[in-house]
Scaffold this motif. Structure first.
Motif, PDB file in Angstrom:
ATOM      1  N   TRP A  34       0.840  -1.182   0.000  1.00  0.00           N
ATOM      2  CA  TRP A  34       0.000   0.000   0.000  1.00  0.00           C
ATOM      3  C   TRP A  34       0.875   1.230   0.000  1.00  0.00           C
ATOM      4  O   TRP A  34       2.021   1.196   0.425  1.00  0.00           O
ATOM      5  N   ASP A  56     -14.461  -3.803   6.540  1.00  0.00           N
ATOM      6  CA  ASP A  56     -14.176  -5.176   6.162  1.00  0.00           C
ATOM      7  C   ASP A  56     -14.690  -6.108   7.260  1.00  0.00           C
ATOM      8  O   ASP A  56     -14.561  -5.817   8.448  1.00  0.00           O
ATOM      9  N   TRP A  65     -18.427  -6.868  -2.796  1.00  0.00           N
ATOM     10  CA  TRP A  65     -17.239  -7.320  -3.523  1.00  0.00           C
ATOM     11  C   TRP A  65     -17.472  -8.633  -4.261  1.00  0.00           C
ATOM     12  O   TRP A  65     -16.898  -8.847  -5.336  1.00  0.00           O
ATOM     13  N   SER A  83     -13.095   2.228   2.583  1.00  0.00           N
ATOM     14  CA  SER A  83     -13.787   2.038   3.859  1.00  0.00           C
ATOM     15  C   SER A  83     -12.885   2.505   4.993  1.00  0.00           C
ATOM     16  O   SER A  83     -11.748   2.917   4.763  1.00  0.00           O
ATOM     17  N   SER A  85     -11.612   0.592   7.168  1.00  0.00           N
ATOM     18  CA  SER A  85     -10.697  -0.484   7.559  1.00  0.00           C
ATOM     19  C   SER A  85      -9.243  -0.100   7.300  1.00  0.00           C
ATOM     20  O   SER A  85      -8.945   0.660   6.384  1.00  0.00           O
ATOM     21  N   GLU A  89      -6.303  -4.833   7.386  1.00  0.00           N
ATOM     22  CA  GLU A  89      -7.611  -5.467   7.196  1.00  0.00           C
ATOM     23  C   GLU A  89      -7.957  -5.572   5.717  1.00  0.00           C
ATOM     24  O   GLU A  89      -8.513  -6.583   5.269  1.00  0.00           O
ATOM     25  N   HIS A  90      -7.634  -4.522   4.945  1.00  0.00           N
ATOM     26  CA  HIS A  90      -7.883  -4.573   3.499  1.00  0.00           C
ATOM     27  C   HIS A  90      -7.095  -5.699   2.832  1.00  0.00           C
ATOM     28  O   HIS A  90      -7.634  -6.417   1.980  1.00  0.00           O
ATOM     29  N   LYS A  91      -5.826  -5.844   3.185  1.00  0.00           N
ATOM     30  CA  LYS A  91      -5.023  -6.914   2.588  1.00  0.00           C
ATOM     31  C   LYS A  91      -5.657  -8.274   2.878  1.00  0.00           C
ATOM     32  O   LYS A  91      -5.720  -9.137   2.006  1.00  0.00           O
ATOM     33  N   ILE A  94      -8.843  -8.619   0.688  1.00  0.00           N
ATOM     34  CA  ILE A  94      -8.452  -8.875  -0.707  1.00  0.00           C
ATOM     35  C   ILE A  94      -8.054 -10.337  -0.881  1.00  0.00           C
ATOM     36  O   ILE A  94      -8.477 -11.003  -1.830  1.00  0.00           O
ATOM     37  N   ARG A 102      -8.282  -2.439  -5.896  1.00  0.00           N
ATOM     38  CA  ARG A 102      -7.527  -1.792  -4.828  1.00  0.00           C
ATOM     39  C   ARG A 102      -8.512  -1.090  -3.899  1.00  0.00           C
ATOM     40  O   ARG A 102      -9.574  -0.654  -4.331  1.00  0.00           O
ATOM     41  N   LEU A 103      -8.112  -0.978  -2.635  1.00  0.00           N
ATOM     42  CA  LEU A 103      -8.997  -0.416  -1.616  1.00  0.00           C
ATOM     43  C   LEU A 103      -8.303   0.710  -0.866  1.00  0.00           C
ATOM     44  O   LEU A 103      -7.216   0.519  -0.329  1.00  0.00           O
ATOM     45  N   SER A 105      -7.835   3.019   2.326  1.00  0.00           N
ATOM     46  CA  SER A 105      -8.020   2.918   3.767  1.00  0.00           C
ATOM     47  C   SER A 105      -8.233   4.316   4.331  1.00  0.00           C
ATOM     48  O   SER A 105      -7.397   5.200   4.137  1.00  0.00           O
TER      49      SER A 105
END
Length: 168
Positions: A34, A56, A65, A83, A85, A89-91, A94, A102-103, A105
């Motif tokens: 990230w 998440d 998703w 979000s 998160s 948490e995103h990893k 995913i 991609r997200l 944070s």
């Protein structure tokens, strides 16, 4: 079956079709790393769909998703989530959900405040997250499609998003 109360949300003054999408910079997470990235820098590569989703682990995030994956949108356009998160948490999301997007944070929920889509969580004093929302944004940063949840839980109008993607 999930048991929950439907909560009506207050009206918002979110970006509408034809308006410029507010720019922001936040950590953008993919399956490996990230880094701080701005929305405007992503738009240099073309239009995108910005999907705001609950934290998440919440069932609406999983449903959103899964739908994006099943529709194959990431093969057509850059899909970017956001979000409260953390990057960690995103990893995990995913990886566990096989998300090909991609997200962003945004733990402080500042982007949701800028977009006027804050959802103060019932029963969680001091905790807020973005309400589900979808913005299709062209390469100039103009909103071409906007949907924001009017109740919780509520889910994007996937067919309408797909139509907006097709019109780009």
């Amino acid at each position: 079956m999930v048991d929950f109360d439907v909560v009506e949300l207050d009206a918002t003054d979110h970006p509408e079709v034809g308006e410029e999408a507010p720019d922001f910079t936040r950590p953008l997470v993919d399956s490996e790393v990230w880094a701080d990235v701005s929305l405007s820098s992503l738009l240099e590569d073309g239009p995108l769909v910005l999907l705001f989703h609950p934290m998440d682990g919440a069932f609406p995030a999983t449903y959103i998703w899964n739908e994006v994956r099943d529709r194959g949108w990431t093969d057509e356009i850059d899909i970017v989530g956001l979000s409260i998160s953390t990057p960690y948490e995103h990893k995990r999301l995913i990886e566990e959900r096989g998300i090909d997007a991609r997200l962003f944070s945004d733990p402080q929920n500042g982007v949701a405040e800028t977009y006027d889509i804050v959802n103060d969580l019932d029963g969680m004093a001091g905790v807020a997250e973005p309400r589900p929302a979808a913005f299709v944004i062209d390469e100039e940063g103009t909103v071409q499609y906007a949907w924001v949840a009017e109740e919780w839980p509520d889910f994007p109008e996937y067919d309408a998003i797909e139509a907006a993607i097709d019109e780009l």
